[in-house]
Enzyme design. Sequence first.
Site: not given
Ligand code: F6P
Length: 365
Positions: A144, A187, A283
């Site tokens: 991010d 993000g 979409r």
């Molecule tokens: O590392 C951050 C991130 O990629 C975020 O953008 C996303 O919301 C999150 O991780 C998802 O994390 P996980 O699915 O591994 O819990």
Amino acid sequence: MAKAKIKKIAVMTGGGDCPGLNAVIRAVVKTAVNYHGLEVWGIEDGYLGLIEDRIHPLNYNDVSGILTVGGTILGSSNTSNPFAYSIMLGKKQVQKDVSEQCLVNLSKRGIDAMICIGGDGTMVSAAAFVKKGLTVMGVPKTIDNDLWGTDITFGFNTAMTTATEAIDKLHTTASSHHRVMLVEVMGRYAGWIALYAGVAGGADVILIPEIPYEMKKIADYVIARSKKGRRFSIICVAEGAKPKGGKMVVAKTLKDSPDPIRLGGISFLLADQLAGLTGLSCRAVNLGHIQRGGVPSPFDRALATQFGHHAMELLMTGKTNRLVVIKDGKLNSIPLGQTAGRIKTVPKNHPLIAAAEAVGTGFGI
Ligand code: F6P
């Protein structure tokens, strides 16, 4: 009193994975073994392996050939905080401080220092371990790119390249079907991936958490394009984007997690709303974890190697409680605790926003 010389170190990867983690592990192990003659131990699955005492020797051969491999050979987890670890007490779930046990697991192997590769959550616990007397060095990671204190984190370049390639592919199908195609990228609180991939992929509209959008403005923009004969539009939306005065789209809230909120789904919601407002075929595609996977880009491999090497050099010159960063293009470090709870968001006056607007990209405002 002079500090005892470091002879054994442990390395761990915490939080969500990210391309380039293996390149850091490789740089740490090779620098430690080649330059300093240290013994290195690998902690499995982030703090979970430290709590559960899953720590194994990490040799030079273990890290050979991993530079270009995505993910982490050590495994990772984002559910275990050693200072508030969830356990069952009878039928009740309670949180327990198990940090002392973690320190025992390190000291019984004679480990003098720990290199923590992770994001904000990992660094908060790392700083708490320093307060308990452990020598810790932090290396920042997140696709991010929102970790406060560093210009850039490794993994971001790969993620935004993946997102850009996806936008390139969506362009052709959007164009064939005269559609509005919404592509959702990661993000949560910062729109770095959406902004960079959106600009690089020539998205017509970019929606980021830092600039709350107005649905009508997006619809007007898409209709105006269509009236000009541009029969398709691409909208790149960060998962954490929200309407003016509204909220982010939360997919689920996890129980008993130090990081409980999971986003996702805004692109589908927007596609429905936009179809209703414009009458156009819309979409949505959520790129999700594809952005975290795969081979790290050459840029991320080089950055991760520098970060791993620098962490080792700082450690061996007696530094502790530091987070390796890139500041104004140069390798540097800041105190670990400084990043806690702070997020590096996209400033509204970022030059890339100005450039995007100049080439006609809308931000839904
Ligand atoms: O590392 C951050 C991130 O990629 C975020 O953008 C996303 O919301 C999150 O991780 C998802 O994390 P996980 O699915 O591994 O819990």
